[in-house]
Write a protein that holds these residues in place. Sequence first.
Motif, PDB file in Angstrom:
ATOM      1  N   GLY A  27       0.786  -1.227   0.000  1.00 37.25           N
ATOM      2  CA  GLY A  27       0.000   0.000   0.000  1.00 37.25           C
ATOM      3  C   GLY A  27       0.815   1.273   0.000  1.00 37.25           C
ATOM      4  N   ILE A  28       2.116   1.153   0.256  1.00 37.26           N
ATOM      5  CA  ILE A  28       2.998   2.326   0.213  1.00 37.26           C
ATOM      6  C   ILE A  28       3.785   2.320  -1.084  1.00 37.26           C
ATOM      7  CG2 ILE A  28       4.912   3.534   1.338  1.00 37.26           C
ATOM      8  CD1 ILE A  28       3.985   2.347   3.988  1.00 37.26           C
ATOM      9  N   THR A  29       4.397   1.183  -1.376  1.00 34.17           N
ATOM     10  CA  THR A  29       5.158   1.057  -2.627  1.00 34.17           C
ATOM     11  C   THR A  29       4.651  -0.111  -3.476  1.00 34.17           C
ATOM     12  OG1 THR A  29       6.807  -0.258  -1.432  1.00 34.17           O
ATOM     13  CG2 THR A  29       7.253   2.106  -1.687  1.00 34.17           C
ATOM     14  N   THR A  30       3.416  -0.583  -3.149  1.00 29.60           N
ATOM     15  CA  THR A  30       2.785  -1.621  -3.974  1.00 29.60           C
ATOM     16  C   THR A  30       1.349  -1.220  -4.275  1.00 29.60           C
ATOM     17  OG1 THR A  30       1.716  -2.967  -2.237  1.00 29.60           O
ATOM     18  CG2 THR A  30       4.081  -3.335  -2.621  1.00 29.60           C
ATOM     19  N   PHE A  67      -3.515  -6.563  -6.435  1.00 27.26           N
ATOM     20  CA  PHE A  67      -2.359  -5.891  -7.028  1.00 27.26           C
ATOM     21  C   PHE A  67      -1.230  -5.680  -6.019  1.00 27.26           C
ATOM     22  CE2 PHE A  67      -5.561  -3.854 -10.090  1.00 27.26           C
ATOM     23  CZ  PHE A  67      -5.290  -4.783 -11.082  1.00 27.26           C
ATOM     24  N   SER A  68      -1.276  -6.372  -4.893  1.00 26.89           N
ATOM     25  CA  SER A  68      -0.259  -6.160  -3.856  1.00 26.89           C
ATOM     26  C   SER A  68       1.139  -6.569  -4.304  1.00 26.89           C
ATOM     27  CB  SER A  68      -0.637  -6.938  -2.585  1.00 26.89           C
ATOM     28  OG  SER A  68      -0.739  -8.325  -2.852  1.00 26.89           O
ATOM     29  N   ASP A  69       1.233  -7.372  -5.364  1.00 35.08           N
ATOM     30  CA  ASP A  69       2.546  -7.781  -5.866  1.00 35.08           C
ATOM     31  C   ASP A  69       3.086  -6.843  -6.944  1.00 35.08           C
ATOM     32  OD1 ASP A  69       2.667 -10.042  -4.221  1.00 35.08           O
ATOM     33  OD2 ASP A  69       1.523 -11.244  -5.652  1.00 35.08           O
ATOM     34  N   ILE A  91       5.346  -0.186  -7.221  1.00 31.30           N
ATOM     35  CA  ILE A  91       5.043   1.177  -7.654  1.00 31.30           C
ATOM     36  C   ILE A  91       6.301   2.021  -7.575  1.00 31.30           C
ATOM     37  CG2 ILE A  91       3.599   3.215  -7.274  1.00 31.30           C
ATOM     38  CD1 ILE A  91       2.048   0.681  -8.118  1.00 31.30           C
ATOM     39  N   ASP A  92       6.625   2.718  -8.654  1.00 34.72           N
ATOM     40  CA  ASP A  92       7.802   3.595  -8.662  1.00 34.72           C
ATOM     41  C   ASP A  92       7.610   4.758  -7.692  1.00 34.72           C
ATOM     42  OD1 ASP A  92       8.392   3.301 -12.259  1.00 34.72           O
ATOM     43  OD2 ASP A  92       9.092   2.068 -10.573  1.00 34.72           O
ATOM     44  N   GLU A 127       2.189   9.303  -5.215  1.00 28.03           N
ATOM     45  CA  GLU A 127       1.082  10.242  -5.007  1.00 28.03           C
ATOM     46  C   GLU A 127      -0.091   9.900  -5.920  1.00 28.03           C
ATOM     47  OE1 GLU A 127       2.169  14.339  -5.195  1.00 28.03           O
ATOM     48  OE2 GLU A 127       3.628  14.197  -3.556  1.00 28.03           O
ATOM     49  N   ASP A 128       0.214   9.602  -7.188  1.00 24.32           N
ATOM     50  CA  ASP A 128      -0.852   9.203  -8.115  1.00 24.32           C
ATOM     51  C   ASP A 128      -1.551   7.933  -7.637  1.00 24.32           C
ATOM     52  OD1 ASP A 128      -0.490  11.321  -9.790  1.00 24.32           O
ATOM     53  OD2 ASP A 128       0.710  10.232 -11.274  1.00 24.32           O
ATOM     54  N   LEU A 129      -0.771   7.029  -7.041  1.00 24.74           N
ATOM     55  CA  LEU A 129      -1.343   5.786  -6.515  1.00 24.74           C
ATOM     56  C   LEU A 129      -2.454   6.085  -5.511  1.00 24.74           C
ATOM     57  CD1 LEU A 129      -1.117   2.623  -6.164  1.00 24.74           C
ATOM     58  CD2 LEU A 129       0.467   3.119  -4.278  1.00 24.74           C
ATOM     59  N   GLN A 130      -2.207   7.025  -4.615  1.00 24.21           N
ATOM     60  CA  GLN A 130      -3.201   7.363  -3.585  1.00 24.21           C
ATOM     61  C   GLN A 130      -4.423   8.050  -4.193  1.00 24.21           C
ATOM     62  OE1 GLN A 130      -2.578   6.155  -0.432  1.00 24.21           O
ATOM     63  NE2 GLN A 130      -0.772   5.313  -1.466  1.00 24.21           N
TER      64      GLN A 130
END
Length: 505
Positions: A53-56, A61-63, A66-67, A72-75
Amino acid sequence: MIELTGNNLTVEQLKRICIHFEQIAISSKTMERVQESRVAVDRIVANKEIVYGITTGFGKFSDVRIDTKDVEDLQLHLIRSHACGIGKPFEETIARAMMVLRLNALVKGYSGVRPVLVEQLVKLVNQRIHPVIPSQGSLGASGDLAPLAHLALVMIGEGKVFDMTGKPTDAASVLAEKGIKPIVLQAKEGLALINGTQAMTAVGVINYIEAEKLAYDSEWIAGLTMEGLQAIIDAFHPAVHEARGYPQQTNVARRMTDWLEGSRLITKQGDKRVQDAYSLRCIPQVHGATWQALDYVKEKLEIEANAATDNPLIFKGGKLVISGGNFHGQPIALAMDFLKIAIAELANISERRVERLVNPQLNDLSPFLSAQPGLQSGAMIMQYAAASLVSENKTLAHPASVDSIPSSANQEDHVSMGTIASRHAREIIHNTRHVLSIECICALQAVESKGIENMAAQLKAKYHEYRNIVPTISKDRIFSTDIEAVASHLRLQNDSMGTLTLEKT
């Protein structure tokens, strides 16, 4: 002003904040905990550690990694995509409770949000900016994702809020008018806002506040019925209830005796009959069992109100970050299902007392309390309405918590349905209030025929209070109006509910 610490919020304080609009504050010491957990999140992002949830991604989709440039876009994508709520919005009171509960969870210091996000929520609560949150769409794990996403939308200047008249309006315009700048969510913050049980718990808290008052009201209304039927008071003798040992049962018997003190309408065993029907004789046993359930529900709500329910949780200054399942709403789902059954039983026994008030084969009153039996139907169809409501309650009381359905490609393969349980409990409370209103109207009519001057003093005061709401039945009229008037007065009449006018009864 009530200070939130994340550890000691009570139902009574939530009543003051959510119903009486008392303001809230966060201490500097509590904010230090928030900042410490935020430092840990920033370090995780900077070091490109793999943390859910921070970098995934989320759920299945937990695997997916995320760059750093995309966190920020993820959130933002998370909040927008999860805002899938459906149906009638929650009342403003519940939306406010959701905000306070989410805030209380965040300030525990396990969620990794920035202090500025906490401050934003405090502003929204204190300025009564309440999000419009559709009431349907939550599975109750991973928490109340859809409802809380609609709450989070307001913080970023999207979605809708209630205006001063209670109508939905664009959040962006209200925030601009109040001088509140929308938040740009950073790593973990979107997830921290929506991963929790605050929708089901908020509904649960407001349910409890109303159910507690309803349980008290059911006692004096039953007292009116006992006077109207000249029921036997011996069954309330403390020795009977102490012999069984349930304190709630004993307390109901004591309160019933207090309400009936001085009554010249109440009888002793053998005066008119040896014993009463169960719906009269067993009031302490049945109502007392409901109080046992209420005590259980309150305990679970206060634990959950002070719980860290998002995922992952950050401990030891970020040295320990654990992805767990505190967002699972099973404890509240079970509590709300218990509440449903307990309040439905208040309606069940009340409807049976209504039957005893209107059925000429069961009393010596005018048939159906009619002023002209045959020409006028009197309270005949009021009993039908009560019977309909208790039958509907039986369907609603089916436990939501025994249901589950897999989601997120079977990653989230067991869910609580806790928010459905909370919503159904709310409907049962609404129905039960109307059944008790019908009993109240019928009991008022019955005591008139027995002699108001012979009533217990406290019940005579209730008689005069409610005769100002509904007049005597001198002829048939549209009784729906009377039922609604009594139900509204029951909901608003004392400090337990204050000036709550955000939902029509």
